[in-house]
Motif scaffolding. Sequence first.
Motif, mmCIF file in Angstrom:
data_model
loop_
_atom_site.group_PDB
_atom_site.id
_atom_site.type_symbol
_atom_site.label_atom_id
_atom_site.label_comp_id
_atom_site.label_asym_id
_atom_site.label_seq_id
_atom_site.Cartn_x
_atom_site.Cartn_y
_atom_site.Cartn_z
ATOM 1 N N ALA B 181 0.838 -1.204 0.000
ATOM 2 C CA ALA B 181 0.000 0.000 0.000
ATOM 3 C C ALA B 181 0.874 1.256 0.000
ATOM 4 O O ALA B 181 0.610 2.220 -0.734
ATOM 5 N N LEU B 182 1.934 1.242 0.807
ATOM 6 C CA LEU B 182 2.830 2.402 0.852
ATOM 7 C C LEU B 182 3.549 2.584 -0.483
ATOM 8 O O LEU B 182 3.847 3.700 -0.903
ATOM 9 N N ALA B 183 3.802 1.467 -1.153
ATOM 10 C CA ALA B 183 4.451 1.533 -2.464
ATOM 11 C C ALA B 183 3.581 2.309 -3.447
ATOM 12 O O ALA B 183 4.075 3.040 -4.303
ATOM 13 N N GLU B 184 2.272 2.129 -3.324
ATOM 14 C CA GLU B 184 1.366 2.795 -4.255
ATOM 15 C C GLU B 184 0.955 4.178 -3.786
ATOM 16 O O GLU B 184 0.278 4.909 -4.508
ATOM 17 N N ASP B 185 1.337 4.530 -2.563
ATOM 18 C CA ASP B 185 0.929 5.804 -1.983
ATOM 19 C C ASP B 185 1.840 6.924 -2.488
ATOM 20 O O ASP B 185 3.054 6.901 -2.287
ATOM 21 N N ASN B 186 1.247 7.911 -3.158
ATOM 22 C CA ASN B 186 2.043 8.984 -3.758
ATOM 23 C C ASN B 186 2.771 9.834 -2.724
ATOM 24 O O ASN B 186 3.795 10.432 -3.022
ATOM 25 N N GLN B 187 2.226 9.892 -1.518
ATOM 26 C CA GLN B 187 2.871 10.713 -0.490
ATOM 27 C C GLN B 187 4.138 10.061 0.061
ATOM 28 O O GLN B 187 4.982 10.722 0.650
ATOM 29 N N THR B 188 4.247 8.754 -0.104
ATOM 30 C CA THR B 188 5.360 8.016 0.500
ATOM 31 C C THR B 188 6.541 7.923 -0.457
ATOM 32 O O THR B 188 6.391 7.455 -1.579
ATOM 33 N N LYS B 189 7.704 8.361 0.008
ATOM 34 C CA LYS B 189 8.900 8.255 -0.825
ATOM 35 C C LYS B 189 9.860 7.189 -0.321
ATOM 36 O O LYS B 189 10.731 6.727 -1.042
ATOM 37 N N VAL B 190 9.725 6.859 0.964
ATOM 38 C CA VAL B 190 10.591 5.829 1.528
ATOM 39 C C VAL B 190 9.759 5.043 2.539
ATOM 40 O O VAL B 190 8.921 5.613 3.237
ATOM 41 N N ILE B 191 9.972 3.727 2.574
ATOM 42 C CA ILE B 191 9.183 2.854 3.450
ATOM 43 C C ILE B 191 10.093 2.362 4.560
ATOM 44 O O ILE B 191 11.152 1.794 4.299
ATOM 45 N N ALA B 192 9.670 2.593 5.809
ATOM 46 C CA ALA B 192 10.484 2.147 6.939
ATOM 47 C C ALA B 192 9.610 1.355 7.894
ATOM 48 O O ALA B 192 8.387 1.535 7.906
ATOM 49 N N GLY B 193 10.225 0.485 8.670
ATOM 50 C CA GLY B 193 9.406 -0.285 9.584
ATOM 51 C C GLY B 193 10.196 -1.086 10.594
ATOM 52 O O GLY B 193 11.415 -1.249 10.482
ATOM 53 N N TYR B 194 9.462 -1.548 11.603
ATOM 54 C CA TYR B 194 10.015 -2.438 12.620
ATOM 55 C C TYR B 194 9.254 -3.746 12.556
ATOM 56 O O TYR B 194 8.023 -3.755 12.689
ATOM 57 N N LEU B 195 9.959 -4.864 12.348
ATOM 58 C CA LEU B 195 9.307 -6.171 12.243
ATOM 59 C C LEU B 195 9.965 -7.173 13.182
ATOM 60 O O LEU B 195 11.166 -7.125 13.423
ATOM 61 N N GLU B 196 9.143 -8.083 13.698
ATOM 62 C CA GLU B 196 9.691 -9.188 14.490
ATOM 63 C C GLU B 196 9.603 -10.498 13.714
ATOM 64 O O GLU B 196 10.310 -11.449 13.997
ATOM 65 N N SER B 197 8.681 -10.559 12.757
ATOM 66 C CA SER B 197 8.560 -11.761 11.943
ATOM 67 C C SER B 197 8.042 -11.360 10.580
ATOM 68 O O SER B 197 7.478 -10.287 10.416
ATOM 69 N N ILE B 198 8.244 -12.237 9.606
ATOM 70 C CA ILE B 198 7.714 -12.003 8.272
ATOM 71 C C ILE B 198 6.810 -13.172 7.941
ATOM 72 O O ILE B 198 7.183 -14.336 8.104
ATOM 73 N N THR B 199 5.582 -12.859 7.508
ATOM 74 C CA THR B 199 4.570 -13.898 7.384
ATOM 75 C C THR B 199 4.838 -14.826 6.205
ATOM 76 O O THR B 199 4.892 -16.037 6.365
ATOM 77 N N ASN B 200 5.018 -14.255 5.032
ATOM 78 C CA ASN B 200 5.243 -15.088 3.857
ATOM 79 C C ASN B 200 6.534 -14.652 3.180
ATOM 80 O O ASN B 200 6.557 -13.717 2.387
ATOM 81 N N GLY B 201 7.600 -15.375 3.538
ATOM 82 C CA GLY B 201 8.933 -14.961 3.125
ATOM 83 C C GLY B 201 9.104 -14.825 1.628
ATOM 84 O O GLY B 201 9.613 -13.821 1.124
ATOM 85 N N ASN B 202 8.672 -15.854 0.901
ATOM 86 C CA ASN B 202 8.890 -15.870 -0.537
ATOM 87 C C ASN B 202 8.226 -14.714 -1.253
ATOM 88 O O ASN B 202 8.831 -14.021 -2.062
ATOM 89 N N GLN B 203 6.955 -14.513 -0.918
ATOM 90 C CA GLN B 203 6.198 -13.458 -1.554
ATOM 91 C C GLN B 203 6.767 -12.099 -1.135
ATOM 92 O O GLN B 203 6.832 -11.169 -1.929
ATOM 93 N N PHE B 204 7.159 -12.039 0.127
ATOM 94 C CA PHE B 204 7.733 -10.809 0.655
ATOM 95 C C PHE B 204 8.947 -10.388 -0.169
ATOM 96 O O PHE B 204 9.062 -9.249 -0.600
ATOM 97 N N VAL B 205 9.849 -11.332 -0.399
ATOM 98 C CA VAL B 205 11.065 -11.022 -1.149
ATOM 99 C C VAL B 205 10.716 -10.567 -2.558
ATOM 100 O O VAL B 205 11.234 -9.573 -3.062
ATOM 101 N N ARG B 206 9.802 -11.305 -3.210
ATOM 102 C CA ARG B 206 9.448 -10.997 -4.592
ATOM 103 C C ARG B 206 8.888 -9.576 -4.705
ATOM 104 O O ARG B 206 9.299 -8.794 -5.553
#
Lengths: 682, 682
Positions: B181-206
């Motif tokens: 969603a942030l990728a498609e958001d025109n206001q967002t130029k950089v995406i930052a975050g704090y994560l403890e786990s990643i739900t779907n690794g493969n799709q996430f990487v792609r």
Amino acid sequence: HQKGKVGYEILKNMIDAGYEGKIFPVNPKAQPIEGLECYPDLKSIGQTPDLVIVIVPAKLVPAIMQQCADVGTKSVIIITAGFKETGKEGNALEKQVTRIAGKAGIRIIGPNCLGVIAPANKVNASFGGALPAVGSIGYLSQSGALLTAILDMANANDIGFSKLVSIGNKADVDELDVIEALAEDNQTKVIAGYLESITNGNQFVRQAERISHDKPILLIKSGGTDAGAKAASSHTGSLAGAEAAYESAFERAGIFRCSSIKQQFNYAQAFAYQPLAAGARVAVITNAGGPGIMAADAIERQGLTFAKLTEKTITKLSSKLPPAANLYNPVDVLGDALADRYEFALDVVLDDPNVDIIIILLTPQAMTEPAATAEAIVQMTKERPNKPVLTCFLGAGKIKEGVRILRRGNIPQIDAVEGAVETARVMADYARWRSRPKRVVKLFPVNRRKVENIIDRHLRHGTREVAENESKEILEAYGFVTPKGSIATTAEQAAGIAEQLGFPVVLKIWSPDILHKSDVDGVQIGLSGAKAAKDAFDLMMYRIPKKVPNAHILGVLVQEMCRGGREVILGMKRDPHFGPLMMFGMGGTMVEVLKDVSFYLAPLTGEEAKQMLISTKTYKMLKGVRGQEGVDIDAIAEGLQRLSQLVTEFAQIQELDINPYVVGPEGTTPIAVDARISIEQV
Amino acid sequence: HQKGKVGYEILKNMIDAGYEGKIFPVNPKAQPIEGLECYPDLKSIGQTPDLVIVIVPAKLVPAIMQQCADVGTKSVIIITAGFKETGKEGNALEKQVTRIAGKAGIRIIGPNCLGVIAPANKVNASFGGALPAVGSIGYLSQSGALLTAILDMANANDIGFSKLVSIGNKADVDELDVIEALAEDNQTKVIAGYLESITNGNQFVRQAERISHDKPILLIKSGGTDAGAKAASSHTGSLAGAEAAYESAFERAGIFRCSSIKQQFNYAQAFAYQPLAAGARVAVITNAGGPGIMAADAIERQGLTFAKLTEKTITKLSSKLPPAANLYNPVDVLGDALADRYEFALDVVLDDPNVDIIIILLTPQAMTEPAATAEAIVQMTKERPNKPVLTCFLGAGKIKEGVRILRRGNIPQIDAVEGAVETARVMADYARWRSRPKRVVKLFPVNRRKVENIIDRHLRHGTREVAENESKEILEAYGFVTPKGSIATTAEQAAGIAEQLGFPVVLKIWSPDILHKSDVDGVQIGLSGAKAAKDAFDLMMYRIPKKVPNAHILGVLVQEMCRGGREVILGMKRDPHFGPLMMFGMGGTMVEVLKDVSFYLAPLTGEEAKQMLISTKTYKMLKGVRGQEGVDIDAIAEGLQRLSQLVTEFAQIQELDINPYVVGPEGTTPIAVDARISIEQV
């Protein structure tokens, strides 16, 4: 005299600081300044000033120094720039100034410096800014500008100092003088500084080692470059970057090297205001899971121990914390924790005998009370100053008041989880360093005279590289065993020597001009008969002159072959500042590729020699892996100690490699197969 | 409704943010709140809310979800905690909620989250604090508490956001949904975050790989632990810690992993508000030598290039800077530099074609004008936004106004030299990552059917470890060459096979129960005659059953001996999140000691396979050192690619080691000497 001019600024700073002694402005165009009478020269004051601060143009400084000598002042700060740092002329001027001072017994700080600040004495003899708060951190800096930034940062963050000294060009008083003074200064509990160079490395290490046992020393050392290492001729030389000696020196002396001012002040506050840590077991109290996990990650990364709380602690915690709280380390007092819950948890964890250091994390959630929590922490640590407590309140505006309370209450408040854990690690490291065993350097019985003769003979002939056979004689004189062998000048002779030694043998080209024999195919191993030895001899004599036409080839060394053991390298490079720097690493051609090497300054204790081995990855292999037998670790450590003794006793030895040093299983004698020693008149 | 309660706080935050749409408080005890009419339930509103924020006790959430379904709302934020994070019962409750949502086509953020903030839309559907400034950083966090700290920090430092999302338990919307969603958001130029786990690794990487080409992604990933790795059976498994897969995944996807919030926001501001860097050549402008040296040190440490200024630049600089200024990089404008001198230097350096990134250092000395200097920098970078400019104003109080001007002027101001250089490094890394060649994974012609048969047969028999001979058949089907050899069950047979193969041979104990043959002396190499082969056979048969009494011994493998080449290891471990993780490293027993290994996610391109080699120290040795011939690098890279194809095509393969993989000089065929493959039904 104008505002903004350095002279005026310093005078104003002295007055504003509330200095209780007398201040005499001196200026030929004598007008009263800020209500103080102004004198045309030092003599006209009619008294001997305890301290003269010099801010005249560089060319006039010698004359002022003469005035100082005439009136009997013994302490001078020269703020003026335009000396050594500007080149040859400036350097001559600086020498002139120190000459006058030396004759008159005057000590100089500077020139080209910011001045000196002593908050408790209300002395601000600097143009760095307002007088900072009184504190326990003593700071010295080789960069005046950096000091202005530090002062500004400290003043905004309630960080206090015992003394601040800008050492400038170090024409007289150098970093060690200041460190020694801070060591004796009762107001100073921790010594911190920024250095670009160290004047006398050996003395520095010796004194710093003594001092840092009582007061931690935290230094930023900038200006590392590998340019010097590129010219080296030995393996050790090429592997020891300029920084290896500094790293070893700091380690030996127990100095913590900091990579930023921020990190340095985190450490400084912890050491200045918290009790020393007894060990490396860290407990974390937090009101949020995320930062708790970040702390746990950092504790693992930094090599600290995650404290295992006692049953008693867990039971006590469970008695008052809500059911959803995590009672284990990190203790999670939950997002709705008020100050009392933090206070309770800290109280319980302070009691736990399994905990050495406590880190308190706080995020400013809806119900959080940063200020009241800070008060509670300050109060409790005042009452029970038995363990270091660090805080990491995260945020800015909402925690501002809390942070101020923590700073004023002498709690090191660090604004990042990683930074807080790093500070805990340094406290644990200091605890370990302080409790290290006393250094005992073993002295082996050696044939010192023999080495003296070989070195003298070489130096008389102006030879810088000791011939290989004589390098081995030197090592033998210090108890090393080297392979048997002799030089052959014909193929027949080579075969004859080989037969005497017994097969297999090794042939090595013998030339003072060929340093890296294997680069020119000058080493043939595993020759198992007379024919093979002859062939190898002739092939070398035919091929190598083509590769290195200018090399003077003296023959071929025929040597017994050492089989079975592991190959390591022992080496030394004499550092211009710190003296002999010992090296240990994986041997053979691997050493330059894998760079699995360790360094330490001579003279080595048995403990230090062993530690050099342990700090390499090679160590595990030497101990034996996967069914392979290990080698005699102690024999290698002894080799390092013997080498350390050799290079300590002979300052002429500049670089030295034993490569390979072949080591067998326990109880066997290692063999120094190849050695290179380069020397210089000293 | 009381102040301090979460429901009230969020309503208040919505109102205070100035949200321009309608807000409907809902509560059974309907009283007007803050001047807004309150409804007893969703239905009584009489309209369909676009978004429902749920803050009722956990047990009541399913009923509210049903109400949402009934009125047709499609977006719900569940703030309430007490779900999956509390255990089994909570998990069931969460499932119940997602079931209702799923049926009704409702998307949920949360539960157990802080809410969502969209400054430009004046939406503050959170209890995290005041609405932050509008900016270009999109932030997502798996920890709500951390977000409160970030908001507080951001609000105090003029850091703005496009969106802030607390993802909580990720019952429905997960990290990838938000990133997309942030990728498609025109206001967002950089995406930052704090994560403890990643739900779907493969799709996430792609997806992340696609997105980060346009918008840099900066993540803190906490909670790494090596516990999982300890149970591994292969070399690769034991060497690949839990973090190796995350590191590889982030690298593949071009994600920058940050170790602290501070670091993350340094990077985020640089990416959000500065042009992208064209390369890695850094120029420094400073008013103090010390910090300049510190920057130079850091540039070297971080692997950046110290920009070499053009002659033209030097000449221009010399035209206006004072004679004592340093015209070379770092450009030292001297301690008495006013704003105009900084402005001039920046102007000139911006023009230099040899400079990609500019770092401006400032210490607050007596004459320094931090605010005016900041103004000048902001103005100039606005006019000429062709290169990224970072500032590092050191200090606090004296630079405060300057820092504010820089922040508001979109200049990333970083409060430590090391941090500024680190930020430059990340910008340079991103430039390199973006310009990397297109990924092309080569497909080799292979015998897939054969592998299918072997794997199916093993799985039918419930065998998890593929027998050694069949492991080799699998490899051969994918184009690997394995050594010739057969199993002997008697000493005579062993001698017979050896004679057929030609001496020397290798004997290896043959048992499904012995994984590490050399640990039990189950490998004898270099046997050079029939007698030696017989003796070795009998000794193994006599000794090994004593060492491992329960091992079922099938015989001894007699194999041709591969000589001369270098031993490396190729391996794979299937990561539960990210799929096959390839490994390359130094072979033999050394691999576990030296840990000189590299990892990357399959499928590998040729470029990536080569990069895996280059990133080890072993690489230099493989290329040839000190007169030793190198090996066929491309052949190793091809081996990795073939292996990558195998494990990509067969998801059943869980772990795989080729160790050693013996590689000879260019043009020779490497041999897969030993292989271990373990499989699982998928």
